[in-house]
Design a protein around this motif. Structure first.
Motif, PDB file in Angstrom:
ATOM      1  N   GLN A   2      43.245 -39.174  17.568  1.00  0.00           N
ATOM      2  CA  GLN A   2      41.649 -39.103  17.905  1.00  0.00           C
ATOM      3  C   GLN A   2      41.028 -39.695  16.469  1.00  0.00           C
ATOM      4  OE1 GLN A   2      39.080 -35.666  18.133  1.00  0.00           O
ATOM      5  NE2 GLN A   2      38.852 -36.214  20.400  1.00  0.00           N
ATOM      6  N   ALA A   8      31.660 -30.065  19.195  1.00  0.00           N
ATOM      7  CA  ALA A   8      33.126 -29.180  19.286  1.00  0.00           C
ATOM      8  C   ALA A   8      33.732 -29.401  20.736  1.00  0.00           C
ATOM      9  CB  ALA A   8      32.898 -27.817  18.828  1.00  0.00           C
ATOM     10  N   GLU A   9      33.068 -29.321  21.494  1.00  0.00           N
ATOM     11  CA  GLU A   9      33.550 -29.109  23.050  1.00  0.00           C
ATOM     12  C   GLU A   9      33.858 -30.628  23.532  1.00  0.00           C
ATOM     13  OE1 GLU A   9      32.202 -26.871  26.384  1.00  0.00           O
ATOM     14  OE2 GLU A   9      31.514 -25.176  25.472  1.00  0.00           O
ATOM     15  N   LYS A  25      40.447 -34.719  23.558  1.00  0.00           N
ATOM     16  CA  LYS A  25      41.626 -34.887  22.525  1.00  0.00           C
ATOM     17  C   LYS A  25      42.771 -35.981  22.580  1.00  0.00           C
ATOM     18  CE  LYS A  25      43.826 -30.478  24.321  1.00  0.00           C
ATOM     19  NZ  LYS A  25      43.105 -30.331  25.333  1.00  0.00           N
ATOM     20  N   ARG A  82      37.427 -40.285  14.967  1.00  0.00           N
ATOM     21  CA  ARG A  82      36.163 -39.898  15.331  1.00  0.00           C
ATOM     22  C   ARG A  82      35.088 -40.618  14.299  1.00  0.00           C
ATOM     23  NH1 ARG A  82      39.124 -34.997  15.789  1.00  0.00           N
ATOM     24  NH2 ARG A  82      38.524 -34.559  13.613  1.00  0.00           N
ATOM     25  N   ILE A 127      35.159 -32.983  21.370  1.00  0.00           N
ATOM     26  CA  ILE A 127      36.202 -33.279  20.651  1.00  0.00           C
ATOM     27  C   ILE A 127      37.310 -32.804  21.289  1.00  0.00           C
ATOM     28  CG2 ILE A 127      37.225 -32.845  18.240  1.00  0.00           C
ATOM     29  CD1 ILE A 127      34.557 -33.100  16.894  1.00  0.00           C
ATOM     30  N   ASN A 128      37.054 -31.642  21.850  1.00  0.00           N
ATOM     31  CA  ASN A 128      38.059 -30.933  22.651  1.00  0.00           C
ATOM     32  C   ASN A 128      38.595 -31.476  23.728  1.00  0.00           C
ATOM     33  OD1 ASN A 128      40.298 -28.792  22.675  1.00  0.00           O
ATOM     34  ND2 ASN A 128      38.905 -27.745  24.161  1.00  0.00           N
ATOM     35  N   LYS A 129      37.558 -31.973  24.503  1.00  0.00           N
ATOM     36  CA  LYS A 129      37.491 -32.472  25.847  1.00  0.00           C
ATOM     37  C   LYS A 129      38.328 -33.797  25.908  1.00  0.00           C
ATOM     38  CE  LYS A 129      34.735 -34.222  29.635  1.00  0.00           C
ATOM     39  NZ  LYS A 129      35.454 -34.041  30.877  1.00  0.00           N
ATOM     40  N   LYS A 149      27.849 -26.770  19.170  1.00  0.00           N
ATOM     41  CA  LYS A 149      28.623 -26.646  20.387  1.00  0.00           C
ATOM     42  C   LYS A 149      29.169 -27.852  21.104  1.00  0.00           C
ATOM     43  CE  LYS A 149      29.375 -23.651  23.998  1.00  0.00           C
ATOM     44  NZ  LYS A 149      29.959 -22.705  24.228  1.00  0.00           N
TER      45      LYS A 149
END
Ligand code: GDP
Ligand code: MG
Length: 425
Positions: free
Chosen positions: A101, A171-172, A178, A103, A174-176, A168
């Protein structure tokens, strides 16, 4: 065109220089003054302008022109190279790694064009790399995610959470995403002042841990871009700049040169409000287009090639001249030069249309006339004009060009060049 007024001023500086009989001290100084004036009007920093003009002058005076290339052409080439250098020269482009990923964090003051750029980059990367997504973390401007969705439509997924803090959301997101190759993160950019912006930037870097951080700068701030880019480079080591609104600003030259002087690469430029109005920044191409010409080095090469005299032994008849003209037409460098350099046309004077006419005239000659053009007079001229759909004046003009070309063949290619360049229609 981007930076239209700077481009046309520089082109007319070139045209004026070409229009002078020779490039002597006076015309060189005049050329440099024209260039200086154009750059200062585009808000390029005075010191940068002076350095650039000093270098142009000393290079024009010291660099040798290769055979067949005039000092004027060398001066154009040097101007071109110095301008390329002024906006950053050759720079690596963004290095997007496969299988991870990547960014990309966008920062910048309010209104600089971050959100628009996030959408533009989303589409741009989508066309080149597989999976691209955007995180909209601007919680201050209401409906900022809708601004992105409005631009990208369904093409790129956009993530946000209503009523959450940027930390938040990022962070979410980035996770979603991935499994995505590229994730672009739009931020709020609350601060108008540089210091505040840099503090904010540090926070974002901590949260997002980006591969690249891009500072979005509005071209209309002109040379003021220097201090922002400089401060930015101290906070974001792997950073670059996107200069937006180059389509609408007269100060774009100032902004681009200032960012480059601050030592920060310019990765993209924004050239309009629409989602496709973004271009990767390539100094060579940008300056070529700005000056309204193709690649100068290539141009000079092609000029040299076409100006090579044909291989002739002892004679130069209409067959040789025809061959020469056809070669010229095929290569088309003169036309290339004329059509791409605004204002130069009048000085060059020979265009492809004229060359085609000359070819038609020669083709209306008999074999005997072609072998021995000196017999062409009176009724023959009349017949040739009729046959080629031209006037007797055109035929006489061709004959004159031919005889000048013939003597030029003896004098070598320099003479031929001068003849073809200086020939007034
Ligand atoms: P942000 O506050 O940094 O997110 O800035 P926005 O992306 O909302 O852009 C501010 C305004 O500038 C909007 O009206 C955009 O349409 C406009 N804009 C952004 N980039 C460009 C550009 O390259 N050219 C032009 N003409 N307008 C632009
Ligand atoms: Mg925004």
């Amino acid at each position: 065109m981007v930076l239209e007024s700077l481009g046309s001023k520089l082109s007319s500086a070139i045209s004026r220089m070409i229009g002078r009989p020779t490039l002597d001290e006076i015309s060189l100084n005049e050329f440099i003054r024209d260039v200086q004036r154009s750059l200062l009007e585009a808000d390029v920093n005075v010191k940068l302008v002076l350095e650039l003009s000093r270098r142009i002058k000393s290079r024009v005076l010291s660099e040798k022109a290769p055979p067949g290339v005039s000092r004027k052409e060398i001066a154009i080439k040097i101007l071109y190279e110095e301008l390329v250098n002024m906006v950053g020269g050759k720079r690596p482009s963004l290095d997007i790694k496969q299988g991870k990923q990547n960014r990309i964090l966008l920062v910048g003051t309010e209104g600089s064009g971050k959100t628009t750029t996030a959408a533009k980059l989303g589409i741009w990367f989508k066309k080149r790399y597989g999976k691209v997504a955007i995180i909209s973390s601007d919680t201050i401007r209401p409906a900022s995610h809708q601004q992105i969705v409005g631009l990208v439509g369904e093409a790129v997924p956009v993530f946000w959470i209503d009523g959450e803090k940027p930390e938040k959301i990022i962070a979410e997101g980035i996770n979603k995403f991935k499994d995505y190759n590229i994730v672009i993160i739009d931020t709020a950019g609350r601060h108008k002042d540089e210091k505040g912006l840099m503090e904010e930037l540090k926070e974002y870097i901590k949260i997002a841990d980006p591969d690249y951080t891009l500072l979005v700068l509005d071209a209309s701030i002109g040379q003021a871009a220097f201090s922002q880019a400089k401060a930015f480079s101290e906070v974001a080591p792997l950073g670059g700049v996107v200069v937006t609104k180059l389509d609408g600003s007269a100060k774009g030259g100032g902004a681009l040169s200032a960012v480059s002087a601050a030592g920060v690469p310019i990765y993209f430029i924004g050239v309009g409000e629409k989602v496709d109005d973004i271009q990767p920044f390539d100094a060579d191409r940008f300056i070529s287009r700005l000056l309204g010409m193709g690649d100068i080095a290539e141009l000079i090469e092609r000029i040299e090639e076409v100006m090579k005299p044909p291989q002739i032994k002892g004679k130069f008849d209409m067959y040789d001249f025809l061959e020469y003209l056809e070669g010229m037409k095929k290569l088309g460098p003169i036309d290339h030069l004329i059509s791409l350099m605004p204002g130069v046309r009048a000085q060059v004077g020979v265009d492809e249309r004229k060359i085609s006419q000359w070819i038609a005239i020669i083709k209306s000659m008999t074999e005997e006339e072609r072998r021995n053009p000196s017999i062409i007079s009176g009724t023959r001229i009349e017949r040739i004009a009729r046959g080629s759909g031209t006037t007797q004046r055109d035929v006489r003009s061709l004959l004159k060009t031919y005889s000048m070309a013939k003597s030029a063949m003896i004098g070598g290619d320099r003479m031929m060049r001068r003849l073809l360049k200086g020939y007034k229609l």
